[in-house]
Design a protein around this motif. Structure first.
Motif, PDB file in Angstrom:
ATOM      1  N   ARG A  24      -5.390  12.076  -8.833  1.00  0.00           N
ATOM      2  CA  ARG A  24      -4.688  10.885  -8.879  1.00  0.00           C
ATOM      3  C   ARG A  24      -3.797  11.096 -10.116  1.00  0.00           C
ATOM      4  O   ARG A  24      -4.274  11.785 -11.225  1.00  0.00           O
ATOM      5  CB  ARG A  24      -5.474   9.686  -9.068  1.00  0.00           C
ATOM      6  CG  ARG A  24      -6.026   9.192  -7.938  1.00  0.00           C
ATOM      7  CD  ARG A  24      -7.077   7.907  -8.001  1.00  0.00           C
ATOM      8  NE  ARG A  24      -7.731   7.701  -6.696  1.00  0.00           N
ATOM      9  CZ  ARG A  24      -7.375   7.091  -5.796  1.00  0.00           C
ATOM     10  NH1 ARG A  24      -6.204   6.677  -5.851  1.00  0.00           N
ATOM     11  NH2 ARG A  24      -8.117   6.965  -4.573  1.00  0.00           N
ATOM     12  N   SER A  78       3.649   7.428  -5.445  1.00  0.00           N
ATOM     13  CA  SER A  78       2.270   7.528  -5.168  1.00  0.00           C
ATOM     14  C   SER A  78       1.509   6.355  -5.691  1.00  0.00           C
ATOM     15  O   SER A  78       0.365   6.091  -5.701  1.00  0.00           O
ATOM     16  CB  SER A  78       1.428   9.098  -5.648  1.00  0.00           C
ATOM     17  OG  SER A  78       1.878   8.904  -7.060  1.00  0.00           O
ATOM     18  N   LYS A  95       1.860   3.203  -5.380  1.00  0.00           N
ATOM     19  CA  LYS A  95       1.434   2.219  -4.008  1.00  0.00           C
ATOM     20  C   LYS A  95       0.056   2.828  -3.778  1.00  0.00           C
ATOM     21  O   LYS A  95      -0.715   1.826  -2.996  1.00  0.00           O
ATOM     22  CB  LYS A  95       2.481   2.044  -3.244  1.00  0.00           C
ATOM     23  CG  LYS A  95       3.696   1.460  -3.890  1.00  0.00           C
ATOM     24  CD  LYS A  95       4.771   1.705  -2.764  1.00  0.00           C
ATOM     25  CE  LYS A  95       6.133   0.984  -3.440  1.00  0.00           C
ATOM     26  NZ  LYS A  95       7.137   0.964  -2.493  1.00  0.00           N
ATOM     27  N   LYS A  96      -0.509   4.051  -3.687  1.00  0.00           N
ATOM     28  CA  LYS A  96      -1.578   4.451  -3.395  1.00  0.00           C
ATOM     29  C   LYS A  96      -2.484   4.793  -4.352  1.00  0.00           C
ATOM     30  O   LYS A  96      -3.311   5.473  -4.286  1.00  0.00           O
ATOM     31  CB  LYS A  96      -1.446   5.691  -2.420  1.00  0.00           C
ATOM     32  CG  LYS A  96      -0.450   5.625  -1.139  1.00  0.00           C
ATOM     33  CD  LYS A  96      -0.264   6.933  -0.414  1.00  0.00           C
ATOM     34  CE  LYS A  96       0.089   8.110  -1.173  1.00  0.00           C
ATOM     35  NZ  LYS A  96       0.333   9.357  -0.514  1.00  0.00           N
ATOM     36  N   ASP A 132      -2.838   8.464  -5.777  1.00  0.00           N
ATOM     37  CA  ASP A 132      -3.325   9.491  -5.004  1.00  0.00           C
ATOM     38  C   ASP A 132      -2.539  10.360  -4.549  1.00  0.00           C
ATOM     39  O   ASP A 132      -1.537  10.276  -3.886  1.00  0.00           O
ATOM     40  CB  ASP A 132      -4.214   8.985  -3.827  1.00  0.00           C
ATOM     41  CG  ASP A 132      -5.117   9.952  -3.062  1.00  0.00           C
ATOM     42  OD1 ASP A 132      -5.242  10.970  -3.643  1.00  0.00           O
ATOM     43  OD2 ASP A 132      -5.741   9.379  -2.220  1.00  0.00           O
TER      44      ASP A 132
END
Length: 144
Positions: free
Chosen positions: A48, A93, A95-96, A99
């Motif tokens: 991440r 990324s 928003k995830k 990840d």
């Protein structure tokens, strides 16, 4: 490498600052050869990250991670890292939870790859600069 597997030592002692599994930052960056600490020999990393354009913003994110997890040193739980990534990261990324999933050696450029492949599993890197901006990486896994 399985949970009970230990990297084979070739007469080298783990570097100072080694983690419980014998891994240390910056060691064993060889491409494909075996190293005493097991870092640098894997083909894939799961990670991440947090990406910020400005150094001040990445330092703010890093401080937030440190303040919340001082007793754990540089080990921040993935769920907590994801919250900070969602708040601070300027990468899609974010928003995830930052990840990036699994990626192979050679896919990421320069310093990002170096840090991703040399950060022990479960450890959060210090902020660093790449051509895309400033990053913090959380290493979540390795495989060949």
């Amino acid at each position: 490498m399985g949970k009970d597997s230990k990297p084979k030592s070739k007469g080298k002692q783990p570097a100072a600052g080694a983690s419980e599994d014998g891994a240390s930052k910056g060691a064993g960056k060889g491409k494909g050869g075996k190293s005493a600490d097991g870092l640098g020999t894997c083909t894939y990393v799961k990670a991440r990250h947090i990406l910020c354009e400005k150094q001040g913003k990445i330092n703010e994110a890093y401080k937030k991670l440190q303040d919340g997890w001082l007793s754990n040193g540089d080990k921040v739980p993935p769920a907590e890292f994801a919250k900070v990534a969602a708040e601070y990261s300027e990468c899609p990324s974010g928003k995830k939870g930052g990840d990036l999933g699994w990626f192979p050696r050679g896919k990421m450029a320069g310093p990002f790859q170096d840090v991703a492949f040399s950060t022990p599993i479960g450890v959060t890197s210090a902020p660093f600069k790449s051509t895309h901006g400033y990053h913090i990486i959380l290493s979540e896994g390795r495989k060949n």
